[in-house]
Enzyme design. Structure first.
Site, PDB file in Angstrom:
ATOM      1  N   LYS A  48      39.382  38.781  48.766  1.00 57.34           N
ATOM      2  CA  LYS A  48      38.528  39.786  49.388  1.00 57.34           C
ATOM      3  C   LYS A  48      38.685  39.601  50.883  1.00 57.34           C
ATOM      4  CE  LYS A  48      33.933  41.121  50.425  1.00 57.34           C
ATOM      5  NZ  LYS A  48      32.554  40.686  50.536  1.00 57.34           N
ATOM      6  N   GLY A  85      23.880  42.317  54.492  1.00 60.29           N
ATOM      7  CA  GLY A  85      22.581  41.663  54.519  1.00 60.29           C
ATOM      8  C   GLY A  85      21.410  42.559  54.900  1.00 60.29           C
ATOM      9  N   ALA A  97      28.333  45.402  50.224  1.00 61.01           N
ATOM     10  CA  ALA A  97      27.437  45.138  51.366  1.00 61.01           C
ATOM     11  C   ALA A  97      26.402  46.231  51.566  1.00 61.01           C
ATOM     12  CB  ALA A  97      28.214  44.961  52.663  1.00 61.01           C
ATOM     13  N   GLY A  98      25.209  45.777  51.937  1.00 60.79           N
ATOM     14  CA  GLY A  98      24.143  46.697  52.304  1.00 60.79           C
ATOM     15  C   GLY A  98      23.207  47.064  51.170  1.00 60.79           C
ATOM     16  N   ASN A 122      25.158  40.346  47.225  1.00 63.88           N
ATOM     17  CA  ASN A 122      24.841  38.926  47.305  1.00 63.88           C
ATOM     18  C   ASN A 122      23.380  38.727  47.719  1.00 63.88           C
ATOM     19  OD1 ASN A 122      24.672  36.175  47.862  1.00 63.88           O
ATOM     20  ND2 ASN A 122      26.564  36.061  48.973  1.00 63.88           N
ATOM     21  N   THR A 123      23.083  39.090  48.987  1.00 71.24           N
ATOM     22  CA  THR A 123      21.752  38.806  49.536  1.00 71.24           C
ATOM     23  C   THR A 123      20.622  39.366  48.672  1.00 71.24           C
ATOM     24  OG1 THR A 123      22.802  39.022  51.683  1.00 71.24           O
ATOM     25  CG2 THR A 123      20.419  38.884  51.680  1.00 71.24           C
TER      26      THR A 123
END
Lengths: 257, 333
Positions: free
Chosen positions: A96, A157, A184-185, A206-207
């Site tokens: 990635k 994040g 992301a986001g 992830n976050t």
């Protein structure tokens, strides 16, 4: 079935491994999510390689495919070097690719990204580029040899969801055959479902799981939202319209207007 | 009963003191040539902040932390009960809301209240969280204090001695070697941390201050005389080289964001070490034959070692082995 570089995958959720309260919670969350792919960061999570092997061992025990990333790399050279190390450590040609352009917002340096993708694809890597929703950049990445694209929903994040639905939709329309992953986001399962309803092939996050109050329950919520969003896309949703269209006949009813 | 304790870090010394208080004849063997030379406790923040830690830690950390808040003032001098202040830059306000949701035992403070607590932060932050029941200590002074108490109780502390639990003398052995005991466990890992010590006469804090940031958990602990400890990174690695530039830059940037006067502070020390941790990031006390292992204190060495020390003493001496608290209870009764 979802297919990345010839590998068939049952789950459309890719999960990051940073910021969990503990590796034990990460393992439980990964299992609850049903994910087939975990991303790991060589640079940010684990310093140099050999000494980080205990953590890798914990991830290897989960029996999923590992997608190493180049998070935290700010230059083409750094990203390429990290990718080479990752290939050696994890025995995978998947990478990635992140080339960060701004340390604060962590947004991708798309110029460096295309350059690094070109180098890595030529070197036999199977590249998953973390990019913006820009069509022309996407075109260049495919031209460089990428066979998967990972546009952001919003900056890493932030948990803002899909910031530019129009951009994401036109990317989908322009590249109907390329696996597209929103990366992301994502903050909530509804964001992930929305991405899937747009016809995206998968979601990487992830976050939103790692920092949830209950990461394991949140992982499971995301798994179900992604499944629902995918099913909805395949079920051909109705078109929105401006006027109400009652689902029961109104003929014969008194009009009180 | 003669007990040999391996390791003079915070886990070893707290266990040694607890055992000595309960009447055991304790010898501590430390492979380093002086206190703290090879102990990751030497790099610790020394925050007794169970409620703040609850943000990312299990509830067990709160219970152990409450024990620590009672244990430390009885064991050593220099425990400051002034609470913890948590602030966030305006743009990271969401982090503060999340932190508040995940923790308890705090008061929400506005700009004026922050200025009243820490005058040097006046006008810099408009909202924060104050955890009044928390405390802090200087880890290096506390380790020295433990060692002195141990010796006063007739215990012995020998440096430059490396022993394995199998070959150590004594009726019982306590293995508190931290990451050096990794061969005794199949799931002990190292989590690298980096920290700095700086000095500036321009700022004074009465208590630890945490600056919330989405990526770096940053805190400043005042050590007195204008000295501050800045910490700490959390990296999944057992790598022992010195602090890397990126980490130091992150910590210094965070310090600068907390107060620009840190920009003129003198850097006294940079340090990196490895915290021993189990997969759930919680410590373990477990007995195998005559050896009792205490390990995996992760980033909670000073916070959780008192509870671990009690568990070690219970395991070594038996629950009836007259815990000093139990003694006192009996005397009172």
């Amino acid at each position: 079935m979802l297919n990345f570089y010839g590998v068939e995958l049952g789950s459309r959720l890719l999960l990051g491994t940073a910021q969990y309260p503990s590796p034990a919670v990460l393992a439980d969350a990964a299992r609850a999510s049903g994910t087939d792919i975990l991303t790991v960061s060589l640079r940010r999570e684990s310093g140099r390689l050999r000494e980080g092997q205990d953590f890798w061992g914990l991830i290897a025990d989960l029996d999923v495919k590992v997608l190493p990333n180049t998070a935290g790399c700010h230059s083409v050279k750094e990203a390429v070097t990290t990718a080479e190390m990752a290939r050696e450590v994890f025995g995978t040609s998947w990478i990635k690719l992140e080339v960060i352009g701004d340390a604060d917002t962590l947004q991708p340096d798309v110029f460096g990204l295309v350059e690094a993708a070109r180098i890595l694809c030529a070197d036999g890597f199977e590249v998953f580029p973390y990019t913006t929703e820009d069509l022309v950049v996407a075109e260049r990445l495919l031209e460089a040899g990428c066979r998967v694209l990972m546009p952001w929903g919003a900056p890493i994040g932030t948990g803002l969801g899909l910031n530019n639905i129009y951009g994401l939709r036109s990317l989908r329309a322009h590249f109907p055959e390329t696996p597209l992953v929103v990366d992301a986001g994502i903050g909530k399962p509804s964001h992930a479902a929305a991405a899937m309803e747009l016809g995206y092939d998968a979601v990487l996050l992830n976050t939103a799981v790692a920092k949830a109050g209950d990461p394991v329950a949140m992982a499971s919520a995301f798994a179900r939202a992604i499944e629902a969003g995918r099913a909805a896309y395949l079920a051909d949703p109705i078109e929105p319209r401006d006027m109400a269209a009652p689902s029961t006949p109104v003929f014969g009813r008194a009009s009180l207007a | 009963m003669r007990v040999t304790v391996l390791g003079a870090g915070v886990a070893g010394l707290t266990a040694a003191l607890e055992l000595a208080r309960r009447g055991a004849a304790v010898t501590v063997l430390e492979r380093g040539d002086r206190l703290g030379a090879l102990a990751c406790s030497w790099s610790a923040g020394g925050m007794l902040a169970p409620w703040c830690e609850r943000e990312s830690a299990d509830e067990a950390v709160v219970r152990g932390g409450e024990t620590a808040l009672r244990w430390w003032p009885e064991a050593v001098d220099g425990v400051t009960r002034a609470g913890t202040l948590v602030v966030a830059p305006a743009r990271d306000h969401a982090e503060l809301a999340r932190f508040a949701r995940r923790t308890r035992e705090f008061e929400t403070v506005d700009g004026d209240a922050i200025a009243a607590l820490e005058p040097d932060l006046a006008g810099r932050f408009r909202s924060g969280l104050f955890f009044p029941r928390e405390a802090h200590l200087d880890p290096r002074a506390a380790l020295a204090g433990l060692a002195a108490r141990l010796i006063a109780l007739g215990g012995e502390l020998r440096y430059g001695v490396e022993a394995s639990p199998e070959e150590a003398d004594g009726d019982a052995v306590v293995d508190a070697r931290g990451f050096a005991a990794r061969a005794a466990f199949d799931d002990l890992r190292g989590v690298r941390g980096e920290m700095l010590v700086v000095r500036t006469g321009e700022i004074a804090f009465a208590r630890p201050v945490r600056l919330l940031h989405p990526r770096i958990p940053f805190y400043v602990v005042p050590r007195g005389d204008g000295v501050f400890m800045l910490g700490a990174t959390m990296i999944e690695s057992a790598e022992r080289r010195g602090p890397v530039v990126r980490s130091v830059a992150d910590l210094l940037n965070a310090a600068f964001a907390l107060h620009p006067a840190f920009g003129e502070a003198e850097i006294l020390e940079t340090r990196a070490d490895v915290r021993p941790a189990f997969p759930d990031n919680l410590p373990r006390v477990e007995s195998r034959g005559r050896v009792t292992y205490v390990n995996g204190l992760y980033r909670h060495g000073f916070l959780l070692s008192p509870a671990c020390a009690r568990a070690v003493a219970d395991a070594v001496l038996g629950h009836e082995g007259s815990g000093h608290e139990a003694d006192r209870e009996r005397r009172r009764a």
